[in-house]
Design an enzyme around this catalytic site. Structure first.
Site, short mmCIF file in Angstrom:
data_model
loop_
_atom_site.label_atom_id
_atom_site.label_comp_id
_atom_site.label_asym_id
_atom_site.label_seq_id
_atom_site.Cartn_x
_atom_site.Cartn_y
_atom_site.Cartn_z
N GLU A 114 -0.33 6.24 9.75
CA GLU A 114 -1.62 5.57 10.00
C GLU A 114 -1.47 4.94 11.37
O GLU A 114 -0.76 3.95 11.53
CB GLU A 114 -1.91 4.55 8.91
CG GLU A 114 -3.33 4.01 8.96
CD GLU A 114 -3.41 2.65 9.63
OE1 GLU A 114 -3.87 2.62 10.81
OE2 GLU A 114 -3.02 1.65 9.02
N THR A 172 4.28 5.27 19.18
CA THR A 172 5.47 5.15 18.34
C THR A 172 5.48 6.19 17.25
O THR A 172 6.52 6.77 16.92
CB THR A 172 5.57 3.74 17.74
OG1 THR A 172 5.62 2.78 18.79
CG2 THR A 172 6.80 3.60 16.87
N CYS A 187 -6.35 -2.43 12.53
CA CYS A 187 -6.44 -1.06 13.03
C CYS A 187 -7.83 -0.48 12.87
O CYS A 187 -8.17 0.51 13.54
CB CYS A 187 -5.41 -0.19 12.32
SG CYS A 187 -5.49 -0.30 10.53
N ARG A 237 -12.31 -10.38 12.30
CA ARG A 237 -11.33 -10.56 11.23
C ARG A 237 -9.93 -10.46 11.85
O ARG A 237 -9.65 -9.57 12.65
CB ARG A 237 -11.52 -9.47 10.17
CG ARG A 237 -10.62 -9.60 8.96
CD ARG A 237 -11.05 -8.64 7.87
NE ARG A 237 -11.00 -7.26 8.29
CZ ARG A 237 -10.23 -6.32 7.73
NH1 ARG A 237 -9.42 -6.64 6.74
NH2 ARG A 237 -10.26 -5.08 8.15
N ARG A 273 0.83 -1.21 0.00
CA ARG A 273 0.00 0.00 0.00
C ARG A 273 0.87 1.26 0.00
O ARG A 273 0.51 2.28 -0.58
CB ARG A 273 -0.93 0.00 1.22
CG ARG A 273 -1.97 1.11 1.18
CD ARG A 273 -3.10 0.86 2.14
NE ARG A 273 -2.71 1.08 3.53
CZ ARG A 273 -3.52 0.86 4.57
NH1 ARG A 273 -4.74 0.37 4.36
NH2 ARG A 273 -3.12 1.09 5.80
N GLU A 313 9.32 -6.79 13.49
CA GLU A 313 10.23 -7.88 13.88
C GLU A 313 9.52 -9.23 13.94
O GLU A 313 10.15 -10.27 13.77
CB GLU A 313 10.89 -7.58 15.23
CG GLU A 313 9.94 -7.48 16.40
CD GLU A 313 9.36 -6.09 16.60
OE1 GLU A 313 8.77 -5.86 17.68
OE2 GLU A 313 9.49 -5.25 15.70
N GLY A 333 1.36 2.00 12.66
CA GLY A 333 1.60 1.41 13.97
C GLY A 333 0.90 2.19 15.05
O GLY A 333 -0.09 2.89 14.80
N SER A 334 1.40 2.10 16.25
CA SER A 334 0.74 2.73 17.39
C SER A 334 0.93 4.24 17.38
O SER A 334 1.91 4.77 16.83
CB SER A 334 1.30 2.17 18.70
OG SER A 334 2.62 2.65 18.93
N THR A 335 0.00 4.94 18.01
CA THR A 335 0.09 6.39 18.12
C THR A 335 1.34 6.80 18.89
O THR A 335 2.03 7.76 18.53
CB THR A 335 -1.17 6.96 18.78
OG1 THR A 335 -2.31 6.63 17.96
CG2 THR A 335 -1.10 8.46 18.94
N SER A 378 -11.99 -1.71 3.56
CA SER A 378 -10.73 -1.51 2.84
C SER A 378 -10.78 -2.01 1.40
O SER A 378 -11.25 -3.11 1.11
CB SER A 378 -9.59 -2.21 3.58
OG SER A 378 -9.49 -1.72 4.90
#
Length: 511
Positions: free
Chosen positions: A282, A264, A316, A310, A189, A207, A260-262, A472
């Site tokens: 995102e 990070t 997310c 799902r 994407r 990882e 990823g997370s907010t 999506s």
């Protein structure tokens, strides 16, 4: 209330019993050429001084040991991408389009093997993994077409002796940092858009799931993507901060794209700020799923099943808070419990018939269990599930009597927990839905046309599903508001994240 009291007596918990499928040993059974364990830098497979294990989250079994890259390898990849950028951007849009199309075709050819890699490294049931690979390939197909549509503008000039042109040009090297829950699609994407625009990339996969990224590198090589255009730098959790810092601070990097997370994301934004890089993010969500009295309850239940369970609740855009209006609350809960009994089966993702694989690791399962315990301690009722399984497994869980004071409504769960909040009015539902500092996706079910417009516009999210639980597709813009991120991916807008506009004033013309 009487009918719901009867429901509580019928909803008996079934004890968690490990199935034979969950205890069985499974083999990856994929062509060796697609299971790579080295970094891919400047068109070459590159070893590192150390390696790290990639484990099957369903069993804890070792799948592979992969090169554990550090800052030196990350810098090497950035340098290779920067060198390649100066030739890649000169290729015509048609040439870039053709190469992306070949990459797409190879993904389709190897879809079954790519899906098995996804299943084994992230636990996703095989039918869902096949769906992800198709979705992932779809971004390469989409951007192979969008590569030829990066139109600029000729603007009517207020002066007779000059012309005004707005050109679209690639920004340069893009660092691509991706999560484990969609280990293939989250790469294409971003990378599909970047390469279509004329950028080159360095990918740092999660990882837990580097094998999908390295398989994509193998196919990119086969497709003829030039050396240095697509680079993959895997690393362990321990080395991730140092590698991430290189990818976000190196002056040769012009763009950072992260999913990823907010928390990070905020760290990476700080890193990127010193060199004022173009950034798209995102980040986390806390999606509301609202069922109004006018809803078709059967369709709402089907939407809830797809949106919540799902990937075992690890997306997310998974619905996190279920708000159900009083008039349909009991019917919705009853039908949902029946659907969970009929449709959900836990086990290894490679086992036929399994719909709920493990969570990515034991920490993730413990988080869900903690949210359940917190909710029960505050008065919620467990109607289905509620128990930890072996290892990384967590039973799909249905809670009622949930309030906004419970952790499961305040934190993104990322697991198979479905908490139901009863509400009375539309205004009340919107107040609860919007009472969060994130806003990625939201869903609601209603057959009242006026209500549909009111609620769709009032929800503070970047995406809204109306009578639909799955959003999506490559053709649609994907992105959030508030602290759920910056920018959009997919659609005709996704490629714009990798372009800048150059204004050219062409003067000295004869009137």
């Amino acid at each position: 209330m009487g009918s719901f009291c009867l429901l509580r007596t019928r909803f008996l918990l079934r004890p968690f019993v490990p199935s034979a499928a969950m205890q069985r040993t499974y083999s990856l059974d994929v062509s060796p050429e697609l299971v790579r364990n080295q970094a891919y830098i400047d068109g070459r497979w590159t070893s590192a001084a150390a390696d790290f294990p990639v484990l099957d989250p369903a069993s804890g079994a070792l799948i592979a040991r992969v090169a554990d890259c550090g800052p030196a390898e990350a810098k090497q990849a950035v340098d290779a991408a920067y060198k390649a950028f100066h030739t890649w951007k000169q290729q015509t849009a048609k040439e870039r389009s053709d190469l992306l199309r070949r990459w797409y075709e190879l993904m389709v050819k190897h879809k079954d093997e790519l899906a098995r890699i996804v299943t084994f490294e992230c636990g996703k049931p095989l039918p869902e993994a096949l769906g992800e690979v198709g979705y992932s390939a779809g971004f390469l197909e989409w951007y192979s077409e969008e590569a030829r549509r990066c139109y600029g503008d000729v603007v009517p000039s207020p002066f007779r002796d000059r012309k005004i042109l707005l050109l679209k040009q690639p920004v340069g090297v893009a660092s691509i940092i991706t999560p484990w829950n969609f280990p293939s699609a989250m790469i294409t994407r971003k990378v599909g858009a970047a390469l279509a625009a004329g950028c080159t990339v360095v990918v740092k996969p999660a990882e837990d799931t580097p094998l999908s990224a390295l398989a994509l590198a193998q196919l990119a090589d086969q497709a003829g993507i030039p050396a240095g255009v697509f680079n993959v730098v895997p690393c362990s959790r321990e080395k991730t901060p140092a590698v991430g810092e290189v990818l976000c601070t190196d002056p040769l990097v012009a763009k950072v794209s992260f999913t990823g997370s907010t928390a990070t994301g905020k760290i990476l934004l700080r890193h990127a700020a010193d060199t004022v890089k173009k950034v798209s993010m995102e980040l986390g969500g806390n999606a509301p799923f609202i069922v109004f009295n006018s809803a078709d309850v059967d369709k709402a239940v089907a939407g809830a099943m797809g949106s919540k369970f799902r990937n075992t609740g690890q997306t997310c855009v998974c619905s996190n808070r279920f708000l159900v209006q009083s008039g349909v609350h009991d019917a919705f809960v009853e039908k949902l419990a029946v659907a969970m009994d009929a449709q959900l089966r836990m086990g290894h993702g490679a086992e036929p018939g399994v719909t709920q694989g493990p969570l990515i690791n034991a920490r993730a399962a413990e988080k869900v269990a903690h949210q359940v315990e917190d909710a029960v301690s505050r008065g919620a009722r467990v109607l289905r599930g509620g128990k930890r399984g072996e290892g990384s497994y967590m039973e799909p869980t249905l809670l009622t009597g949930v309030t906004t004071e419970m952790l499961c409504t305040k934190e993104e769960t990322f697991g198979p927990l479905l908490p139901v909040i009863r509400f009375n009015t539309e205004r009340e539902a919107l107040a609860i839905a919007n009472a969060t500092d994130v806003g990625l996706a939201g869903y609601f079910f209603s057959q009242d046309v006026s209500q549909i417009w009111r609620v769709a516009e009032a929800l503070e999210t970047g995406m809204v599903g109306v009578n639909e639980g799955l959003l999506s597709t490559p053709e649609a813009a994907f992105g959030g508001v508030k602290q759920s991120g910056l920018g959009s991916e997919g659609s005709k807008y996704g490629i714009q994240e990798y372009l800048h506009i150059k204004y050219m004033c062409f003067g000295g013309l004869e009137a």
